[in-house]
Scaffold this motif. Structure first.
Motif, PDB file in Angstrom:
ATOM      1  N   ARG A 138      -0.745   2.662 -10.642  1.00  0.00           N
ATOM      2  CA  ARG A 138      -0.924   1.225 -10.462  1.00  0.00           C
ATOM      3  C   ARG A 138       0.317   0.598  -9.857  1.00  0.00           C
ATOM      4  O   ARG A 138       1.422   1.011 -10.149  1.00  0.00           O
ATOM      5  CB  ARG A 138      -1.228   0.570 -11.821  1.00  0.00           C
ATOM      6  N   PRO A 139       0.164  -0.406  -8.978  1.00  0.00           N
ATOM      7  CA  PRO A 139      -1.071  -1.073  -8.561  1.00  0.00           C
ATOM      8  C   PRO A 139      -1.643  -0.486  -7.276  1.00  0.00           C
ATOM      9  O   PRO A 139      -2.377  -1.161  -6.566  1.00  0.00           O
ATOM     10  CB  PRO A 139      -0.594  -2.504  -8.337  1.00  0.00           C
ATOM     11  N   TYR A 140      -1.299   0.742  -6.937  1.00  0.00           N
ATOM     12  CA  TYR A 140      -1.722   1.317  -5.660  1.00  0.00           C
ATOM     13  C   TYR A 140      -3.138   1.889  -5.742  1.00  0.00           C
ATOM     14  O   TYR A 140      -3.640   2.211  -6.826  1.00  0.00           O
ATOM     15  CB  TYR A 140      -0.746   2.411  -5.233  1.00  0.00           C
ATOM     16  N   GLN A 141      -3.750   2.012  -4.565  1.00  0.00           N
ATOM     17  CA  GLN A 141      -5.050   2.665  -4.443  1.00  0.00           C
ATOM     18  C   GLN A 141      -4.958   3.721  -3.346  1.00  0.00           C
ATOM     19  O   GLN A 141      -4.385   3.469  -2.281  1.00  0.00           O
ATOM     20  CB  GLN A 141      -6.143   1.645  -4.087  1.00  0.00           C
ATOM     21  N   ASN A 142      -5.516   4.893  -3.619  1.00  0.00           N
ATOM     22  CA  ASN A 142      -5.522   5.984  -2.646  1.00  0.00           C
ATOM     23  C   ASN A 142      -6.943   6.247  -2.165  1.00  0.00           C
ATOM     24  O   ASN A 142      -7.889   6.235  -2.959  1.00  0.00           O
ATOM     25  CB  ASN A 142      -4.954   7.270  -3.255  1.00  0.00           C
ATOM     26  N   GLY A 193      -3.506  -4.879  -0.605  1.00  0.00           N
ATOM     27  CA  GLY A 193      -4.413  -4.221   0.318  1.00  0.00           C
ATOM     28  C   GLY A 193      -3.747  -3.765   1.601  1.00  0.00           C
ATOM     29  O   GLY A 193      -4.414  -3.299   2.524  1.00  0.00           O
ATOM     30  N   ALA A 194      -2.411  -3.866   1.662  1.00  0.00           N
ATOM     31  CA  ALA A 194      -1.683  -3.431   2.855  1.00  0.00           C
ATOM     32  C   ALA A 194      -1.428  -1.921   2.787  1.00  0.00           C
ATOM     33  O   ALA A 194      -1.210  -1.366   1.702  1.00  0.00           O
ATOM     34  CB  ALA A 194      -0.360  -4.181   2.969  1.00  0.00           C
ATOM     35  N   LEU A 195      -1.456  -1.268   3.943  1.00  0.00           N
ATOM     36  CA  LEU A 195      -1.216   0.165   3.999  1.00  0.00           C
ATOM     37  C   LEU A 195       0.219   0.465   3.585  1.00  0.00           C
ATOM     38  O   LEU A 195       1.173  -0.046   4.168  1.00  0.00           O
ATOM     39  CB  LEU A 195      -1.477   0.686   5.415  1.00  0.00           C
ATOM     40  N   ALA A 196       0.374   1.327   2.574  1.00  0.00           N
ATOM     41  CA  ALA A 196       1.700   1.635   2.033  1.00  0.00           C
ATOM     42  C   ALA A 196       2.149   3.049   2.362  1.00  0.00           C
ATOM     43  O   ALA A 196       3.330   3.369   2.224  1.00  0.00           O
ATOM     44  CB  ALA A 196       1.709   1.427   0.522  1.00  0.00           C
ATOM     45  N   GLY A 197       1.245   3.922   2.774  1.00  0.00           N
ATOM     46  CA  GLY A 197       1.646   5.292   3.060  1.00  0.00           C
ATOM     47  C   GLY A 197       0.518   6.120   3.637  1.00  0.00           C
ATOM     48  O   GLY A 197      -0.666   5.831   3.430  1.00  0.00           O
ATOM     49  N   GLY A 230       6.501  10.154   1.238  1.00  0.00           N
ATOM     50  CA  GLY A 230       5.222   9.954   1.898  1.00  0.00           C
ATOM     51  C   GLY A 230       4.031   9.938   0.991  1.00  0.00           C
ATOM     52  O   GLY A 230       2.908   9.683   1.441  1.00  0.00           O
ATOM     53  N   LEU A 231       4.231  10.197  -0.294  1.00  0.00           N
ATOM     54  CA  LEU A 231       3.127  10.199  -1.245  1.00  0.00           C
ATOM     55  C   LEU A 231       3.257   8.936  -2.085  1.00  0.00           C
ATOM     56  O   LEU A 231       4.119   8.842  -2.954  1.00  0.00           O
ATOM     57  CB  LEU A 231       3.181  11.451  -2.112  1.00  0.00           C
ATOM     58  N   ALA A 232       2.424   7.946  -1.801  1.00  0.00           N
ATOM     59  CA  ALA A 232       2.545   6.622  -2.417  1.00  0.00           C
ATOM     60  C   ALA A 232       2.567   6.718  -3.937  1.00  0.00           C
ATOM     61  O   ALA A 232       1.899   7.568  -4.518  1.00  0.00           O
ATOM     62  CB  ALA A 232       1.396   5.727  -1.966  1.00  0.00           C
ATOM     63  N   PRO A 233       3.390   5.851  -4.544  1.00  0.00           N
ATOM     64  CA  PRO A 233       4.101   4.730  -3.931  1.00  0.00           C
ATOM     65  C   PRO A 233       5.411   5.060  -3.247  1.00  0.00           C
ATOM     66  O   PRO A 233       6.081   4.160  -2.744  1.00  0.00           O
ATOM     67  CB  PRO A 233       4.339   3.797  -5.120  1.00  0.00           C
ATOM     68  N   SER A 234       5.836   6.340  -3.224  1.00  0.00           N
ATOM     69  CA  SER A 234       7.043   6.688  -2.462  1.00  0.00           C
ATOM     70  C   SER A 234       6.791   6.438  -0.979  1.00  0.00           C
ATOM     71  O   SER A 234       5.666   6.600  -0.489  1.00  0.00           O
ATOM     72  CB  SER A 234       7.419   8.157  -2.687  1.00  0.00           C
ATOM     73  N   THR A 235       7.842   6.056  -0.287  1.00  0.00           N
ATOM     74  CA  THR A 235       7.721   5.773   1.141  1.00  0.00           C
ATOM     75  C   THR A 235       8.240   6.972   1.939  1.00  0.00           C
ATOM     76  O   THR A 235       8.557   8.023   1.386  1.00  0.00           O
ATOM     77  CB  THR A 235       8.503   4.502   1.501  1.00  0.00           C
TER      78      THR A 235
END
Length: 347
Positions: free
Chosen positions: A21-25, A47-51, A157-162
């Motif tokens: 949370r709060p990410y969605q894959n 809803g913005a692209l994070a990764g 590269g694996l969200a939430p990591s950038t």
């Protein structure tokens, strides 16, 4: 990309994949003439692209949350620990993870940094289509309930990591490890003199490479390699071929395909391997093409040689039935390590 994998033929249905949370894959299979790749899209709370993370598609579906007995056990263990989100800057990106601390007992605590295995494995030990038992979360909870702090994290590269999860090398992962250890050492709840690296599979190699530049109390190798990755890759493929009943001729063909793939990777440049000619028909070349840059930095590194340079205590564990990292690897690593404890498991 089409030069490497052939013409694009379309994509499969989008699948929801677990995310912190709060990410969605969202996982979308992309089909090309010579391969199917999984594109993992990560979105933040707005809803913005994070990764983005592009990987070869294994058989099966998306990774799953822990269920049944595992979920019940984790829920019970949650009562004996405190979990806090972590963000650490490293190699121009942000590594996000979770630090679990014992709820009881007086700190500062001895700490374990858990280094994950290869592929898009998240901080809990899950990966799209391949792993879904939250093995790293289980391990972290077990250790924390026994009085140890544990830091686990999502790779670049694996969200939430950038960052770019494909544009990495062994040196990148070593620097990530060192930055995470130094962050741990600055925390008031952590004893900076009692930090241990625990590497699983490829993470074992990373631990060996990172340890000499760190003030740590020990190294733990969980099914880590004891011989160069080039031999590991060949051993994996041959062992799996024998398990499925392949003939001698088929095994010889696969060995030749692996040799061709490794030779091409050694002479490649950049992040990925360009697939042309015979390589386009080589299943191993198609499998490893996205990670050519990382593999080029790893395949000829000798873990036993790295182990000789480590002068802190080492614990080496090895499963007797492991077909990914064969049992001889642990024995080879144990012979090389100066201060080691070797433990073989029959399973």
């Amino acid at each position: 990309m089409q030069q490497q994998y052939g013409a694009y033929r379309g994509h499969g249905a989008a699948l929801a994949a677990p995310a912190p949370r709060p990410y969605q894959n969202v996982l979308v299979p992309l089909r090309f003439n010579h391969a199917t790749l999984d594109m993992l899209f990560s979105y933040d709370a707005r809803g913005a692209l994070a990764g983005l993370h592009l990987v070869p598609a294994p058989p099966g579906g998306a990774m799953s949350h822990p269920v049944g007995a595992v979920a019940a056990r984790l829920a019970r263990q949650a009562a004996c620990l405190r979990a806090q989100p972590v963000a650490v800057e490293s190699t121009g990106a942000m590594l996000h993870g979770t630090l679990t601390l014992p709820r009881s007992g007086a700190g500062p605590f001895a700490a374990v940094l858990l280094l994950p295995g290869s592929g898009p494995v998240d901080e809990n030990g899950n990966a799209p289509g391949a792993l879904g038992n939250s093995m790293y979360q289980q391990l972290a909870y077990d250790l924390t309930c026994k009085g140890y702090a544990v830091l686990r994290y999502n790779k670049l590269g694996l969200a939430p990591s950038t960052g770019n999860g494909n544009d990495v090398t062994l040196a990148t992962y070593v620097q990530n490890t060192r930055d995470l250890v130094r962050w741990l050492a600055r925390q008031s709840a952590i004893n900076p003199h009692r930090i241990v690296l625990m590497g699983h599979s490829e993470g074992g190699l990373i631990a060996l490479a990172a340890a000499p530049g760190l003030k740590i109390a020990g190294v733990i190798s969980l099914e880590g390699p004891g011989e160069p990755m080039a031999r590991i890759i060949e051993s994996q493929a041959i062992a799996e071929a024998k398990l499925r009943g392949a003939s001698r001729a088929q095994i010889a063909q696969e060995r030749a395909q692996i040799d061709a793939t490794l030779a091409a990777i050694r002479h490649s440049h950049g992040v990925s391997l360009s697939l042309g000619g015979a390589l386009a028909r080589n299943p191993f070349a198609r499998l490893f093409a996205p990670a050519a840059g990382l593999l080029r930095s790893e395949i000829d590194v000798d873990p036993a040689q790295l182990a000789r340079a480590i002068h802190v205590p080492m614990l080496i564990t090895q499963g007797g039935k492991d077909v990914q990292v064969l049992p001889g690897n642990g024995q080879r690593l144990a012979r090389a390590a100066a201060r080691r404890r070797w433990r073989a498991s029959p399973t």
